[in-house]
Design a protein around this motif. Sequence first.
Motif, short mmCIF file in Angstrom:
data_model
loop_
_atom_site.label_atom_id
_atom_site.label_comp_id
_atom_site.label_asym_id
_atom_site.label_seq_id
_atom_site.Cartn_x
_atom_site.Cartn_y
_atom_site.Cartn_z
N HIS A 42 0.86 -1.12 0.29
CA HIS A 42 -0.10 -0.08 -0.06
C HIS A 42 0.83 1.29 0.09
CE1 HIS A 42 0.73 -0.65 4.33
NE2 HIS A 42 0.69 0.76 4.38
N SER A 43 0.51 2.48 -0.15
CA SER A 43 1.09 3.54 -0.45
C SER A 43 1.46 4.15 1.10
CB SER A 43 0.33 4.59 -1.19
OG SER A 43 0.17 4.35 -2.47
N VAL A 44 2.60 4.23 1.28
CA VAL A 44 3.34 4.87 2.54
C VAL A 44 3.62 6.41 2.40
CG1 VAL A 44 5.16 4.63 3.97
CG2 VAL A 44 3.97 2.52 3.38
N ARG A 45 3.30 7.28 3.16
CA ARG A 45 3.37 8.50 3.29
C ARG A 45 4.35 9.08 3.75
NH1 ARG A 45 -1.62 7.15 1.18
NH2 ARG A 45 -2.26 8.07 -0.86
N GLN A 46 5.04 8.28 4.81
CA GLN A 46 6.12 8.97 5.57
C GLN A 46 6.86 7.52 5.98
OE1 GLN A 46 5.53 11.99 8.53
NE2 GLN A 46 6.87 11.02 9.85
N GLN B 98 -13.89 10.08 -11.01
CA GLN B 98 -14.09 11.13 -10.34
C GLN B 98 -14.87 10.62 -9.10
OE1 GLN B 98 -15.67 15.00 -11.92
NE2 GLN B 98 -15.23 14.13 -13.91
N ARG B 99 -15.68 9.78 -8.93
CA ARG B 99 -16.33 9.40 -7.74
C ARG B 99 -15.45 8.57 -6.91
NH1 ARG B 99 -20.36 7.71 -11.53
NH2 ARG B 99 -19.64 5.64 -11.65
N ASN B 100 -14.50 7.96 -7.35
CA ASN B 100 -13.71 7.13 -6.46
C ASN B 100 -12.49 8.16 -6.03
OD1 ASN B 100 -14.46 4.51 -7.35
ND2 ASN B 100 -13.31 4.46 -8.93
N MET B 101 -12.22 8.99 -6.77
CA MET B 101 -11.50 10.25 -6.28
C MET B 101 -11.85 10.89 -4.97
SD MET B 101 -8.85 11.50 -9.30
CE MET B 101 -10.25 11.67 -10.44
N ALA B 102 -13.16 11.26 -5.30
CA ALA B 102 -13.98 12.13 -4.29
C ALA B 102 -14.14 11.20 -3.10
CB ALA B 102 -15.21 12.47 -4.78
N ASP B 103 -14.44 10.13 -3.10
CA ASP B 103 -14.64 9.15 -1.93
C ASP B 103 -13.45 8.75 -1.24
OD1 ASP B 103 -17.39 8.55 -2.80
OD2 ASP B 103 -17.14 6.78 -3.49
N TRP B 104 -12.28 8.55 -1.92
CA TRP B 104 -11.04 8.64 -1.16
C TRP B 104 -10.57 9.98 -0.54
CZ3 TRP B 104 -6.17 11.30 -1.91
CH2 TRP B 104 -5.04 10.62 -1.13
N SER B 105 -10.84 11.04 -0.98
CA SER B 105 -10.59 12.40 -0.67
C SER B 105 -11.50 12.59 0.67
CB SER B 105 -10.63 13.65 -1.18
OG SER B 105 -9.87 13.47 -2.50
N ALA C 200 -6.92 2.95 1.05
CA ALA C 200 -7.63 3.09 -0.30
C ALA C 200 -8.36 1.76 -0.40
CB ALA C 200 -6.83 3.43 -1.37
N THR C 201 -9.56 1.78 -0.54
CA THR C 201 -10.32 0.60 -1.17
C THR C 201 -10.40 0.43 -2.52
OG1 THR C 201 -12.34 2.13 -0.91
CG2 THR C 201 -11.71 0.88 1.04
N ARG C 202 -10.91 -0.61 -3.09
CA ARG C 202 -11.13 -1.19 -4.23
C ARG C 202 -12.53 -1.38 -4.86
NH1 ARG C 202 -6.70 1.14 -4.06
NH2 ARG C 202 -4.92 0.13 -4.86
N MET C 203 -13.01 -0.78 -5.99
CA MET C 203 -14.40 -1.19 -6.25
C MET C 203 -14.69 -2.52 -6.27
SD MET C 203 -15.19 1.55 -9.43
CE MET C 203 -13.78 0.75 -10.51
N PRO C 204 -15.78 -3.06 -6.31
CA PRO C 204 -16.28 -4.35 -6.37
C PRO C 204 -15.60 -4.95 -7.71
CG PRO C 204 -18.11 -3.29 -5.28
CD PRO C 204 -17.22 -2.17 -5.85
N LEU C 205 -15.20 -6.10 -7.93
CA LEU C 205 -14.55 -6.61 -9.41
C LEU C 205 -15.80 -6.51 -10.31
CD1 LEU C 205 -12.51 -7.86 -10.94
CD2 LEU C 205 -13.60 -10.32 -10.14
#
Length: 223
Positions: free
Chosen positions: A22-26, A100-107, A210-215
């Motif tokens: 997963h993405s590590v930010r520090q 856009q929906r995925n980015m908005a949900d993550w933010s 971050a989550t992923r959409m259902p397949l």
Amino acid sequence: MRKSNHEGAINLTIEQALHQRHSVRQFTDQPVPLATVREILAAAQLAPSWVNSQPYQIHLAMGAPLERVRQQQAAQEAAGTPGTPDLPVMSRHDWSPQAQRNMADWSAGLGDAGKAMGATAAQLYHAPVVLYLTLPKGYSNWSLYDLGALGNSIVLAATDRGLASMTAYQFIKYPQMLRRELAIPADEDIIVGIGLGYRDDQALVNTIRATRMPLDKILTVHD
């Protein structure tokens, strides 16, 4: 599966590496041996490319050169200098509705951890190693896929060796500064940067997931 104290699991299956990455930010200030990075890159080179073209170059920054880059990056961030990446950034409003929906949900789910993102990003996430992946100017669009395959192979190989990773626009935001500090040739486009190191378990920013959409939201079966 063997474990090595703070460095985490090694000798993972592919599926284990996919789930653990997963993405590590520090990152911590623990150094990463150059030999380990070379092992990661040698494994990642097995990624496929168009007609085995292997069109990319990798510029590895660590130690004093990376610290110079980090200082320059922080100074430009503090001055409010806009980024001018070689690969243009598209406004979120121009992405597909699904994206856009995925980015908005993550933010929306960042919470307090999101407040720390800017400060750590300005310091290149404190990564002790940064890899800059480039393509020759005039590259085929197919080469972007090939470089993406290389990049994903790098982060999976790093996970297998107990290292955390971060693939980010932040690393390549100021390409002219990078060319000056790292002597990256002008005929190479700097496409993406990947930070490697050991995850700082105490950093609030590292609680972001971050989550992923259902397949079935992205899969259409034609049978």
